[in-house]
Write an enzyme that holds these catalytic residues in place. Structure first.
Site, PDB file in Angstrom:
ATOM      1  N   ARG A 228       0.775  -1.333  -0.130  1.00 38.81           N
ATOM      2  CA  ARG A 228      -0.001   0.143   0.051  1.00 38.81           C
ATOM      3  C   ARG A 228       0.838   1.257   0.134  1.00 38.81           C
ATOM      4  O   ARG A 228       1.817   1.236   0.660  1.00 38.81           O
ATOM      5  CB  ARG A 228      -0.844  -0.049   1.156  1.00 38.81           C
ATOM      6  CG  ARG A 228      -2.022  -0.938   1.322  1.00 38.81           C
ATOM      7  CD  ARG A 228      -3.106  -0.590   0.149  1.00 38.81           C
ATOM      8  NE  ARG A 228      -4.368  -1.658   0.141  1.00 38.81           N
ATOM      9  CZ  ARG A 228      -4.305  -2.680  -0.596  1.00 38.81           C
ATOM     10  NH1 ARG A 228      -3.220  -3.066  -1.486  1.00 38.81           N
ATOM     11  NH2 ARG A 228      -5.347  -3.555  -0.821  1.00 38.81           N
ATOM     12  N   HIS A 276      -1.525  -0.628  -9.834  1.00 38.97           N
ATOM     13  CA  HIS A 276      -1.936  -1.519  -8.837  1.00 38.97           C
ATOM     14  C   HIS A 276      -2.410  -2.872  -9.424  1.00 38.97           C
ATOM     15  O   HIS A 276      -3.506  -3.405  -9.505  1.00 38.97           O
ATOM     16  CB  HIS A 276      -3.103  -0.819  -8.222  1.00 38.97           C
ATOM     17  CG  HIS A 276      -3.586  -1.521  -6.842  1.00 38.97           C
ATOM     18  ND1 HIS A 276      -3.725  -0.875  -5.893  1.00 38.97           N
ATOM     19  CD2 HIS A 276      -3.333  -2.984  -6.327  1.00 38.97           C
ATOM     20  CE1 HIS A 276      -3.893  -1.638  -4.600  1.00 38.97           C
ATOM     21  NE2 HIS A 276      -3.737  -2.884  -5.214  1.00 38.97           N
TER      22      HIS A 276
HETATM   23  P1  NAP Z   1      -0.714 -11.271   5.575  1.00 48.77           P
HETATM   24  O1  NAP Z   1      -0.858 -12.763   5.413  1.00 48.77           O
HETATM   25  O2  NAP Z   1      -1.750 -10.898   6.832  1.00 48.77           O
HETATM   26  O3  NAP Z   1       0.899 -10.787   6.070  1.00 48.77           O
HETATM   27  C1  NAP Z   1       1.068  -9.717   6.692  1.00 48.77           C
HETATM   28  C2  NAP Z   1       2.463  -9.756   7.031  1.00 48.77           C
HETATM   29  O4  NAP Z   1       2.820  -8.343   7.634  1.00 48.77           O
HETATM   30  C3  NAP Z   1       2.591 -10.767   8.243  1.00 48.77           C
HETATM   31  O5  NAP Z   1       3.909 -11.352   8.244  1.00 48.77           O
HETATM   32  C4  NAP Z   1       2.677  -9.754   9.417  1.00 48.77           C
HETATM   33  O6  NAP Z   1       3.366 -10.369  10.682  1.00 48.77           O
HETATM   34  C5  NAP Z   1       3.463  -8.376   9.047  1.00 48.77           C
HETATM   35  N1  NAP Z   1       3.067  -7.485   9.654  1.00 48.77           N
HETATM   36  C6  NAP Z   1       1.922  -6.826   9.748  1.00 48.77           C
HETATM   37  N2  NAP Z   1       2.029  -5.613  10.439  1.00 48.77           N
HETATM   38  C7  NAP Z   1       3.301  -5.460  10.985  1.00 48.77           C
HETATM   39  C8  NAP Z   1       4.053  -4.634  11.758  1.00 48.77           C
HETATM   40  N3  NAP Z   1       3.565  -3.540  12.265  1.00 48.77           N
HETATM   41  N4  NAP Z   1       5.308  -4.966  12.136  1.00 48.77           N
HETATM   42  C9  NAP Z   1       5.856  -6.169  11.475  1.00 48.77           C
HETATM   43  N5  NAP Z   1       5.377  -6.798  10.694  1.00 48.77           N
HETATM   44  C10 NAP Z   1       3.935  -6.748  10.433  1.00 48.77           C
HETATM   45  O7  NAP Z   1      -1.166 -10.400   4.374  1.00 48.77           O
HETATM   46  P2  NAP Z   1      -0.872 -10.712   2.895  1.00 48.77           P
HETATM   47  O8  NAP Z   1      -1.882 -11.649   2.437  1.00 48.77           O
HETATM   48  O9  NAP Z   1       0.626 -11.221   2.697  1.00 48.77           O
HETATM   49  O10 NAP Z   1      -0.873  -9.482   2.142  1.00 48.77           O
HETATM   50  C11 NAP Z   1      -0.014  -8.212   2.476  1.00 48.77           C
HETATM   51  C12 NAP Z   1      -0.713  -7.083   1.724  1.00 48.77           C
HETATM   52  O11 NAP Z   1      -0.720  -6.976   0.423  1.00 48.77           O
HETATM   53  C13 NAP Z   1      -2.285  -6.855   1.918  1.00 48.77           C
HETATM   54  O12 NAP Z   1      -2.487  -6.211   3.113  1.00 48.77           O
HETATM   55  C14 NAP Z   1      -2.451  -5.830   0.819  1.00 48.77           C
HETATM   56  O13 NAP Z   1      -2.514  -4.565   1.376  1.00 48.77           O
HETATM   57  C15 NAP Z   1      -1.441  -6.185  -0.165  1.00 48.77           C
HETATM   58  N6  NAP Z   1      -1.739  -6.365  -1.373  1.00 48.77           N
HETATM   59  C16 NAP Z   1      -1.432  -5.831  -2.705  1.00 48.77           C
HETATM   60  C17 NAP Z   1      -1.670  -6.336  -3.856  1.00 48.77           C
HETATM   61  C18 NAP Z   1      -1.569  -5.587  -5.026  1.00 48.77           C
HETATM   62  O14 NAP Z   1      -2.095  -6.166  -6.161  1.00 48.77           O
HETATM   63  N7  NAP Z   1      -0.463  -4.617  -4.978  1.00 48.77           N
HETATM   64  C19 NAP Z   1      -2.871  -7.569  -4.009  1.00 48.77           C
HETATM   65  C20 NAP Z   1      -3.034  -8.218  -2.958  1.00 48.77           C
HETATM   66  C21 NAP Z   1      -2.594  -7.657  -1.618  1.00 48.77           C
HETATM   67  P3  NAP Z   1       2.954 -11.487  11.508  1.00 48.77           P
HETATM   68  O15 NAP Z   1       3.464 -12.524  10.444  1.00 48.77           O
HETATM   69  O16 NAP Z   1       4.255 -11.483  12.519  1.00 48.77           O
HETATM   70  O17 NAP Z   1       1.614 -11.409  11.676  1.00 48.77           O
END
Ligand code: NAP
Length: 313
Positions: A228, A276
């Site tokens: 993001r 995006h």
């Molecule tokens: P996820 O499975 O919830 O993983 C989030 C990761 O971030 C986890 O490892 C989490 O740590 C870590 N994290 C969260 N808050 C943190 C903090 N304050 N300090 C350190 N680490 C932190 O999410 P995901 O499915 O991988 O998706 C990630 C993001 O990608 C989504 O939220 C979305 O915004 C973005 N996205 C972008 C696209 C695009 O096309 N550009 C598409 C889909 C998603 P823990 O493992 O310790 O909980």
């Protein structure tokens, strides 16, 4: 036949694609646009499928026990009082993760093999070979080792990159140096040639990459932000690029989308702008995930694992 509302504030083509696919994979259920539900029907719905739902429309659905988002990012929904903290189940699709892993690898290779620089050289008809660095001498740091971060890490390791990762909790990932918590972030940043952001946008990650933290990266490091826009202080990022402290940034996400025409990122020679698109949801595979979640709920009331409102992801 059971009816489930699709509460979606998206382009009509996209909404039609979801309705067609969801109704194909859920033959015993009718998924209908939420606007077709009258007041009583809306109050009786216990589950909804949502895509950028409008607060006004959500407010009509007073009996919801949980909602299934067709998107992975839920930063807007966790702030909606209309949801009253009912469980939000976000999209967790292995195909989405694979697509993101592919994108991270593609754009890491773009940076690693100096493609922005060769494109510049070609414009000026410069025939000049730049030194080649093998991937095992290139340090890629991944912020976020969740569903998408893990897929990115796997793709990078397969290609021979040196990978480190950072998340909130301690984790062990084969072949990866893992760092947990804010106090360990500087150590990860200091070793990155390429930094990839795959964090959710939350109160803790907004402007996480401010000027001080950007300055901790190796000189001439590059950025890939596929998470993001607001995770980076965009003004600070521009400043570091302007000054040549950072080599290049591949940006797929911005604090304002679509990126306004007068935004300096559009014309910056050290920025690649993407609209995006790093990991678009695959309606076919994602509909199967929705189907499985709805069927488990219908069978015995199981609500799939939901977002943690306090953490914001
Ligand atoms: P996820 O499975 O919830 O993983 C989030 C990761 O971030 C986890 O490892 C989490 O740590 C870590 N994290 C969260 N808050 C943190 C903090 N304050 N300090 C350190 N680490 C932190 O999410 P995901 O499915 O991988 O998706 C990630 C993001 O990608 C989504 O939220 C979305 O915004 C973005 N996205 C972008 C696209 C695009 O096309 N550009 C598409 C889909 C998603 P823990 O493992 O310790 O909980």
């Amino acid at each position: 036949m059971r009816s489930i509302p699709l509460i979606a504030n998206i382009e009509s083509d996209e909404r039609d694609a979801w309705l067609t696919q969801l109704n194909t994979v859920l033959p015993d259920t009718e998924v209908r646009p939420s606007e077709q539900f009258n007041t009583d029907q809306a109050a009786n719905a216990d589950v909804a499928i949502v895509a950028n739902p409008s607060p006004d429309e959500l407010r009509r659905f007073t009996g919801l026990r949980w909602v299934q988002s067709v998107w992975a990012g839920v930063e807007k929904m966790v702030k909606m009082p209309e949801l009253a903290e009912i469980p939000i189940v976000r999209m967790e699709d292995p195909e989405l993760a694979r697509t993101m892993g592919e994108a991270v690898l593609a754009w890491t290779l773009y940076l690693h093999r100096d493609m922005p620089e060769y494109a510049r050289q070609q414009k000026e008809k410069i025939w000049q070979q730049r030194p080649y660095t093998p991937p095992d001498e290139c340090e890629v740091g991944v912020l976020g080792s969740g569903k998408l971060g893990r897929a990115a890490i796997e793709a990078l390791l397969t290609c021979g990159f040196r990978v480190s990762a950072w998340s909130r909790s301690e984790q062990q990932i084969d072949g990866v140096d893992h760092y947990a918590g804010l106090e360990r972030l500087p150590a990860l940043l200091a070793r990155c040639d390429i930094l990839v952001s795959l964090l959710p946008l939350t109160a803790d990650t907004e402007h996480l990459m401010d000027i001080q933290r950007l300055a901790l990266l190796k000189p001439q490091a590059a950025i890939i932000n596929f998470a993001r826009g607001a995770i980076f202080d965009e003004q600070a990022l521009l400043r570091q690029l302007d000054q040549g402290a950072l080599r290049h940034a591949v940006l797929d996400v911005f604090s304002t989308e679509p990126l306004p025409p007068d935004n300096p990122f559009w014309h910056h020679p050290a920025v690649t702008v993407l609209p995006h698109i790093s990991a678009p949801t695959n309606v076919k595979t994602a509909s199967l995930i929705v189907r499985d979640n709805l069927q488990a709920y219908q069978k015995d009331g199981t609500i799939p694992p939901a977002v943690n409102y306090r953490r914001g992801y």
